[in-house]
Design a protein around this motif. Sequence first.
Motif, PDB file in Angstrom:
ATOM      1  N   TRP A 223       0.826  -1.210   0.000  1.00  0.00           N
ATOM      2  CA  TRP A 223       0.000   0.000   0.000  1.00  0.00           C
ATOM      3  C   TRP A 223       0.860   1.259   0.000  1.00  0.00           C
ATOM      4  O   TRP A 223       0.606   2.199  -0.763  1.00  0.00           O
ATOM      5  CB  TRP A 223      -0.913  -0.012   1.224  1.00  0.00           C
ATOM      6  CG  TRP A 223      -1.610   1.293   1.449  1.00  0.00           C
ATOM      7  CD1 TRP A 223      -2.715   1.763   0.805  1.00  0.00           C
ATOM      8  CD2 TRP A 223      -1.213   2.323   2.372  1.00  0.00           C
ATOM      9  NE1 TRP A 223      -3.039   3.020   1.266  1.00  0.00           N
ATOM     10  CE2 TRP A 223      -2.139   3.384   2.230  1.00  0.00           C
ATOM     11  CE3 TRP A 223      -0.179   2.441   3.301  1.00  0.00           C
ATOM     12  CZ2 TRP A 223      -2.049   4.543   2.991  1.00  0.00           C
ATOM     13  CZ3 TRP A 223      -0.093   3.592   4.054  1.00  0.00           C
ATOM     14  CH2 TRP A 223      -1.017   4.633   3.896  1.00  0.00           C
ATOM     15  N   LEU A 224       1.890   1.287   0.843  1.00  0.00           N
ATOM     16  CA  LEU A 224       2.729   2.478   0.940  1.00  0.00           C
ATOM     17  C   LEU A 224       3.469   2.740  -0.367  1.00  0.00           C
ATOM     18  O   LEU A 224       3.499   3.880  -0.859  1.00  0.00           O
ATOM     19  CB  LEU A 224       3.721   2.307   2.092  1.00  0.00           C
ATOM     20  CG  LEU A 224       4.673   3.480   2.348  1.00  0.00           C
ATOM     21  CD1 LEU A 224       3.890   4.732   2.726  1.00  0.00           C
ATOM     22  CD2 LEU A 224       5.674   3.130   3.442  1.00  0.00           C
ATOM     23  N   LEU A 225       4.050   1.697  -0.944  1.00  0.00           N
ATOM     24  CA  LEU A 225       4.778   1.884  -2.199  1.00  0.00           C
ATOM     25  C   LEU A 225       3.832   2.215  -3.351  1.00  0.00           C
ATOM     26  O   LEU A 225       4.211   2.954  -4.268  1.00  0.00           O
ATOM     27  CB  LEU A 225       5.588   0.624  -2.516  1.00  0.00           C
ATOM     28  CG  LEU A 225       6.707   0.296  -1.520  1.00  0.00           C
ATOM     29  CD1 LEU A 225       7.412  -0.995  -1.915  1.00  0.00           C
ATOM     30  CD2 LEU A 225       7.711   1.443  -1.426  1.00  0.00           C
ATOM     31  N   SER A 226       2.620   1.685  -3.310  1.00  0.00           N
ATOM     32  CA  SER A 226       1.647   2.030  -4.351  1.00  0.00           C
ATOM     33  C   SER A 226       1.253   3.496  -4.265  1.00  0.00           C
ATOM     34  O   SER A 226       1.103   4.182  -5.287  1.00  0.00           O
ATOM     35  CB  SER A 226       0.406   1.140  -4.223  1.00  0.00           C
ATOM     36  OG  SER A 226       0.729  -0.218  -4.423  1.00  0.00           O
ATOM     37  N   VAL A 227       1.095   3.997  -3.043  1.00  0.00           N
ATOM     38  CA  VAL A 227       0.754   5.414  -2.872  1.00  0.00           C
ATOM     39  C   VAL A 227       1.894   6.300  -3.343  1.00  0.00           C
ATOM     40  O   VAL A 227       1.681   7.314  -4.032  1.00  0.00           O
ATOM     41  CB  VAL A 227       0.407   5.693  -1.395  1.00  0.00           C
ATOM     42  CG1 VAL A 227       0.283   7.192  -1.143  1.00  0.00           C
ATOM     43  CG2 VAL A 227      -0.888   4.993  -1.010  1.00  0.00           C
ATOM     44  N   LEU A 228       3.116   5.932  -3.022  1.00  0.00           N
ATOM     45  CA  LEU A 228       4.261   6.767  -3.384  1.00  0.00           C
ATOM     46  C   LEU A 228       4.569   6.714  -4.877  1.00  0.00           C
ATOM     47  O   LEU A 228       5.046   7.696  -5.449  1.00  0.00           O
ATOM     48  CB  LEU A 228       5.491   6.339  -2.578  1.00  0.00           C
ATOM     49  CG  LEU A 228       5.398   6.548  -1.063  1.00  0.00           C
ATOM     50  CD1 LEU A 228       6.639   6.006  -0.372  1.00  0.00           C
ATOM     51  CD2 LEU A 228       5.211   8.025  -0.729  1.00  0.00           C
ATOM     52  N   SER A 229       4.323   5.574  -5.500  1.00  0.00           N
ATOM     53  CA  SER A 229       4.618   5.437  -6.929  1.00  0.00           C
ATOM     54  C   SER A 229       3.419   5.724  -7.824  1.00  0.00           C
ATOM     55  O   SER A 229       3.561   5.719  -9.053  1.00  0.00           O
ATOM     56  CB  SER A 229       5.124   4.024  -7.220  1.00  0.00           C
ATOM     57  OG  SER A 229       4.132   3.064  -6.902  1.00  0.00           O
ATOM     58  N   SER A 230       2.260   5.947  -7.217  1.00  0.00           N
ATOM     59  CA  SER A 230       1.018   6.214  -7.966  1.00  0.00           C
ATOM     60  C   SER A 230       0.669   5.070  -8.913  1.00  0.00           C
ATOM     61  O   SER A 230       0.102   5.284  -9.986  1.00  0.00           O
ATOM     62  CB  SER A 230       1.133   7.533  -8.750  1.00  0.00           C
ATOM     63  OG  SER A 230       1.377   8.608  -7.868  1.00  0.00           O
ATOM     64  N   GLU A 231       1.034   3.860  -8.539  1.00  0.00           N
ATOM     65  CA  GLU A 231       0.700   2.674  -9.318  1.00  0.00           C
ATOM     66  C   GLU A 231       0.188   1.594  -8.372  1.00  0.00           C
ATOM     67  O   GLU A 231       0.594   1.539  -7.206  1.00  0.00           O
ATOM     68  CB  GLU A 231       1.917   2.152 -10.090  1.00  0.00           C
ATOM     69  CG  GLU A 231       2.428   3.094 -11.163  1.00  0.00           C
ATOM     70  CD  GLU A 231       3.586   2.497 -11.936  1.00  0.00           C
ATOM     71  OE1 GLU A 231       3.892   1.302 -11.693  1.00  0.00           O
ATOM     72  OE2 GLU A 231       4.184   3.201 -12.758  1.00  0.00           O
TER      73      GLU A 231
END
Length: 245
Positions: free
Chosen positions: A156-164
């Motif tokens: 979830w955190l990496l998806s939010v930061l990468s917008s993917e």
Amino acid sequence: MSILDSLPDEPEEDQSPESPTPPNQWLDKQEQLKPPQMKVDAPLRMVETAFLASTASLIWFINYYFPLGPVLRIFFPVPIALVYLRWGKRAAWMAAVTSGLLLSVLMGPVRSLLFVMPYAFMGVLLGATWYRRVPWIVSITLGTLLGTLGFFFRMWLLSVLSSEDLWIYVINQVTEITEWVFLKLELLATPSVFLIQMGAIALIVLNNFIYLFVVHLAAWLLLDRLGNPIPRPPQWVQVLMDYEG
């Protein structure tokens, strides 16, 4: 007049409040005026907590920039768990917070969060279960649940930061594995989306279960030699490892 009559009278004991204080009361007053003695364990607890927190941070730091495969990853939660075994719950939480703050300075808050959740929390959890001498199956199961939550938190955190949506990449990998299994089994059916998602979750849980089992093995062999043993493993593990302890 006799000689006895000429002797001066002996002074009577003064019972007034201004009479000198008895020796016992002087000793009591001196003990009260002494400065409080610092416990010997307090500095040792602080030093060991800081040292093991920095050790956990250093293991994560080295593994991030110089990955050595799964070798260092096994020891991510062990230092904080050792703090719990030696000094209790409060020191373990302090070690978890300290390691997170140290990594936030060295690597930034995002990578610090990736360590704190789940590995710092896992160290506290494993330390609590080992301190209470619970069986391996209980501590491994609890650690597996926490590790699974940590995986989804990371996604979830990496998806939010990468917008993917990084979950799509996981689903694609599991889809390829499922189709390969269906092909080997000569099944003509196409796996459904629900089956693929359940397979992805099952693989994540299985991966965390194996990881926690290996962490228990490493901690069992290491902490025994440091004088802070964890609960004994099942008998079949001791026979398999040919360990007598």
